[in-house]
Design a protein around this motif. Sequence first.
Motif, PDB file in Angstrom:
ATOM      1  N   SER A   1      86.671  39.015 118.472  1.00  0.00           N
ATOM      2  CA  SER A   1      86.456  38.691 117.049  1.00  0.00           C
ATOM      3  C   SER A   1      87.604  39.134 116.034  1.00  0.00           C
ATOM      4  O   SER A   1      87.991  38.318 115.221  1.00  0.00           O
ATOM      5  CB  SER A   1      85.322  39.518 116.364  1.00  0.00           C
ATOM      6  N   ALA A   2      88.657  39.897 116.460  1.00  0.00           N
ATOM      7  CA  ALA A   2      89.571  40.398 115.868  1.00  0.00           C
ATOM      8  C   ALA A   2      90.956  39.328 116.078  1.00  0.00           C
ATOM      9  O   ALA A   2      91.997  39.572 115.205  1.00  0.00           O
ATOM     10  CB  ALA A   2      90.044  41.796 116.155  1.00  0.00           C
TER      11      ALA A   2
ATOM     12  N   GLN B   1      88.421  31.578 108.567  1.00  0.00           N
ATOM     13  CA  GLN B   1      88.609  32.240 110.056  1.00  0.00           C
ATOM     14  C   GLN B   1      88.882  33.936 109.620  1.00  0.00           C
ATOM     15  O   GLN B   1      88.458  34.786 110.242  1.00  0.00           O
ATOM     16  CB  GLN B   1      89.888  31.578 110.622  1.00  0.00           C
ATOM     17  N   TYR B   2      89.620  34.050 108.393  1.00  0.00           N
ATOM     18  CA  TYR B   2      89.996  35.469 108.424  1.00  0.00           C
ATOM     19  C   TYR B   2      88.928  36.342 108.044  1.00  0.00           C
ATOM     20  O   TYR B   2      88.732  37.476 108.335  1.00  0.00           O
ATOM     21  CB  TYR B   2      91.284  35.596 107.321  1.00  0.00           C
TER      22      TYR B   2
ATOM     23  N   VAL C   1      84.475  41.953 112.734  1.00  0.00           N
ATOM     24  CA  VAL C   1      84.832  43.180 113.411  1.00  0.00           C
ATOM     25  C   VAL C   1      84.298  44.312 112.742  1.00  0.00           C
ATOM     26  O   VAL C   1      83.970  45.324 113.618  1.00  0.00           O
ATOM     27  CB  VAL C   1      86.554  43.065 113.242  1.00  0.00           C
ATOM     28  N   SER C   2      84.190  44.393 111.413  1.00  0.00           N
ATOM     29  CA  SER C   2      83.703  45.555 110.867  1.00  0.00           C
ATOM     30  C   SER C   2      82.188  45.589 111.351  1.00  0.00           C
ATOM     31  O   SER C   2      81.636  46.751 111.201  1.00  0.00           O
ATOM     32  CB  SER C   2      83.567  45.108 109.276  1.00  0.00           C
TER      33      SER C   2
ATOM     34  N   LEU D   1      93.958  47.615 113.374  1.00  0.00           N
ATOM     35  CA  LEU D   1      92.822  47.170 114.170  1.00  0.00           C
ATOM     36  C   LEU D   1      92.693  47.587 115.600  1.00  0.00           C
ATOM     37  O   LEU D   1      91.678  47.843 115.960  1.00  0.00           O
ATOM     38  CB  LEU D   1      92.855  45.278 113.949  1.00  0.00           C
ATOM     39  N   LEU D   2      93.862  47.492 116.237  1.00  0.00           N
ATOM     40  CA  LEU D   2      94.055  47.597 117.570  1.00  0.00           C
ATOM     41  C   LEU D   2      93.885  49.460 117.742  1.00  0.00           C
ATOM     42  O   LEU D   2      92.936  49.849 118.873  1.00  0.00           O
ATOM     43  CB  LEU D   2      95.375  47.347 118.371  1.00  0.00           C
TER      44      LEU D   2
END
Length: 389
Positions: A380-381, A210-211, A218-219, A278-279
Motif C-alpha cells: 500500500s505504501a 494514488q497518494y 497504510v494508515s 514510513l519504512l
Amino acid sequence: MFYGHRSNIINLYLIKFAKWFNLIMPIVVLFYQDNGLNMQEIFWLKSIYSIAIVAMELPSGYFADVWGRKKTLLAGAILGAGGFAMYSFSHGFWAFAVAEIVLGLGHSFVSGADSAMLYDTLKASKQERTYIKQEGWITSAGNFAEAIAGVCGGLLATVSLRLPFYFQFGVAAIAIPAAILLREPKIHLHEKAPNFKSILQTVKQTFTHQYLRSALLVSAFTGTASLTFAWFVQPFFQEAGLPLTLFGVMWTLLNLSVGVSSMFSYKVENRLGQRYALLTIILGLSIGYLLAAWKISLAGIAILFWFYLIRGIAHPILKDYINRYTQSEVRATILSVRNFVIRINFAIIGPLLGYLTDHFSLSSALLVTGISYAIVALISAIPLLREKR
C-alpha cells in the motif's frame, strides 16, 4: 485569526481524555473470562463493536461534514457515556454485545470528526503546518491518560472486576460538556456542505488518487495492526506469568511509552522524511509482532515497549499524510473511511485470530498478524515511498 483556536484545542484534549482514560482496558479480558467467555468469544465481541462502527462510520463522517463537527462529537459523547452505563449492569455475551453496539456507534461519531475539527481549527488560524505536532501532543495526552487509568483501573479491579466500569461511565461523561463548548471553525462554516451523493463520489475518487489512497490504506492497515496488538497484550501477560497485581502497572508503562513517542513524532518525520518515516513505522511494527511471537516471557515484555514506541510515532504522521491530500469540506468523511477500513479489517480477522489463539497458540496468532501486516502495508505504501517531495 480564529479566536476559538485555544478553547477548541483544550476541549479536544478533554474529549481525548474522556475517550482514552480507559479504566477497564487493563482488566477487561479478565472481566470477560470471569463472566465465562473464551478468547474467541472476546474477539467476537470486539468484532461486533467494529461492525457497529463500520455501519455508522461513513454516515457519521458525512454528518460531521454537513451538520458540523461539534454536533457529531456531542452525539458521540452521549452514546459513549450511555454505552458504559449499560455495561455497568450487563452480564453475559449478548448483554455485552448490545453495550458494544452502543459504544461502537459512539466511537464512529467521534472518530474522524475530532481530527477534522483539529485540522480545520489550525487551518482557520493559518497554523495547519503544526498539525503533526498538535495531533502528536493530543495523542500523547490521551496515552498519558490511559497510562494513569491503567494503575487506577488495576487498583479498582482488586475490589471488583466490575467497579472500573462504574467509574468509566463518569469519565466518559466528561466529553459531553467539552463537546458543547466547541466552536466550529469559520473555514468549515463558510464552505458549502456537500450532499451525500457527492460524498460517495468523493470516497470513490479517493481510491483513484494514488497518494491519498496510499496514505489512507497504510494508515488503516497500521491502525488495524495496532488495535489487534492491544488485544494480545493481556494474553501475553498471562502466558508470560506476570502477576495480576502488575497488569495495571505494565499497561500504564506501555501507554506512557506511546505518549512520549507521540510527542516527538513531528521531529521524527522532519528528520527522516516521508520515505524513511514510513519504512520505520511499517518495519518497526512488523518486527515487534515477530519478536513478540518468538519471545513470550517476562523478559519478552520489553518487546511490547518497542511496538508501543513505534505505534506512538505512527499515528500523527500517518494522519497528517491523509490530511495533506484532503479538502476541508470532506475531511471528516475521508478520515472516517480510514476508520471504516480499520474496523472492517478487525471485524474479519478478530475471530480468526481468537480461534488461532484458542486452538493453536498465541505465538501463532502474533506471527500470522505480523507477516500479514508487513505485506499489505508495504504494498500500500509504494506510491508514497516513490513520491518526490
